[in-house]
Scaffold this motif. Structure first.
Motif, PDB file in Angstrom:
ATOM      1  N   ASN A  88       0.916  -1.127  -0.522  1.00 37.72           N
ATOM      2  CA  ASN A  88      -0.132   0.227  -0.325  1.00 37.72           C
ATOM      3  C   ASN A  88       0.749   1.910   0.306  1.00 37.72           C
ATOM      4  O   ASN A  88       0.913   2.244  -0.990  1.00 37.72           O
ATOM      5  CB  ASN A  88      -0.900   0.151   1.411  1.00 37.72           C
ATOM      6  CG  ASN A  88      -2.393  -0.923   0.970  1.00 37.72           C
ATOM      7  OD1 ASN A  88      -2.424  -1.638   0.271  1.00 37.72           O
ATOM      8  ND2 ASN A  88      -2.294  -1.770   2.502  1.00 37.72           N
ATOM      9  N   GLU A  92       0.937   3.940  -2.855  1.00 34.75           N
ATOM     10  CA  GLU A  92       0.130   6.062  -2.263  1.00 34.75           C
ATOM     11  C   GLU A  92       1.712   5.991  -3.265  1.00 34.75           C
ATOM     12  O   GLU A  92       1.596   7.591  -3.887  1.00 34.75           O
ATOM     13  CB  GLU A  92       0.860   5.835  -0.765  1.00 34.75           C
ATOM     14  CG  GLU A  92      -0.831   5.335  -0.142  1.00 34.75           C
ATOM     15  CD  GLU A  92      -1.138   4.873   1.209  1.00 34.75           C
ATOM     16  OE1 GLU A  92      -0.393   6.127   1.702  1.00 34.75           O
ATOM     17  OE2 GLU A  92      -1.822   4.975   1.439  1.00 34.75           O
ATOM     18  N   ASP A  96       1.136   9.158  -6.003  1.00 33.45           N
ATOM     19  CA  ASP A  96       1.343  10.088  -5.857  1.00 33.45           C
ATOM     20  C   ASP A  96       2.486  11.410  -6.655  1.00 33.45           C
ATOM     21  O   ASP A  96       2.344  12.284  -6.791  1.00 33.45           O
ATOM     22  CB  ASP A  96       2.242  10.398  -4.340  1.00 33.45           C
ATOM     23  CG  ASP A  96       0.841  10.436  -2.867  1.00 33.45           C
ATOM     24  OD1 ASP A  96       0.368  10.852  -3.650  1.00 33.45           O
ATOM     25  OD2 ASP A  96       1.018  10.360  -1.816  1.00 33.45           O
TER      26      ASP A  96
END
Length: 126
Positions: A88, A92, A96
Motif C-alpha cells: 500500500n 501510494e 502520488d
C-alpha cells in the motif's frame, strides 16, 4: 503471481502450503511478479522459533519481510500483514508521483495559455 515455497530442514505439509497461498492471495497488487517464501526452523537451543521470510518480486526494489513465531501460521500471517502495508505504501508513493507529474503538466499548460504561447507537451515533460 507465482508462489514458490521452500522449507529448509523439514517437509512442509500440504495444509501449510495451502494456508500460505491463501494468505498471499490477499495481497493485492498487479505489479507483483513472484513471491518467494522461505520457512525454516530456529536453532536447537530455541526450538520454539520458526522463521518465515517472504520476498515479493516487483519492478524496482523487492519487498522483503522476515518474522519468527512458535508456529509457522502465525509467522506467515505477520509477514503478510507487513507486506500489505508495504504494498500500500509503494502504491501510494507511485500514485502520488503520477499525480504530481500531472499537476506539473497542468500548471505548465495553464502558464503557457496565459502567456499566449504554444507550449508543447514534450517541453513540459522535459
Amino acid at each position: 503471481m507465482d508462489i514458490i515455497i521452500q522449507s529448509l530442514g523439514f517437509k512442509a505439509g500440504e495444509a501449510l502450503e495451502n494456508f500460505i497461498r491463501e494468505k498471499l492471495d490477499t495481497v493485492k497488487s498487479d505489479r507483483i511478479i513472484r513471491a518467494n517464501v522461505g520457512l525454516y526452523l530456529g536453532a536447537d537451543s530455541n526450538p520454539e522459533n520458526n522463521y518465515c521470510e517472504i520476498r515479493l518480486e516487483v519492478p524496482g526494489n523487492d519487498l522483503f519481510v522476515k518474522k519468527n513465531s512458535p508456529h509457522f501460521e502465525t509467522a506467515v500471517t505477520e509477514c503478510v500483514e507487513v507486506l500489505k502495508q508495504q504494498v500500500n505504501k509503494e502504491k501510494e508513493k507511485y500514485t502520488d508521483s503520477r499525480q504530481a507529474d500531472a499537476e506539473k503538466i497542468q500548471d505548465a499548460l495553464m502558464e503557457g495559455s496565459t502567456q499566449d504561447e504554444d507550449t508543447d507537451l514534450e517541453d513540459v515533460v522535459k
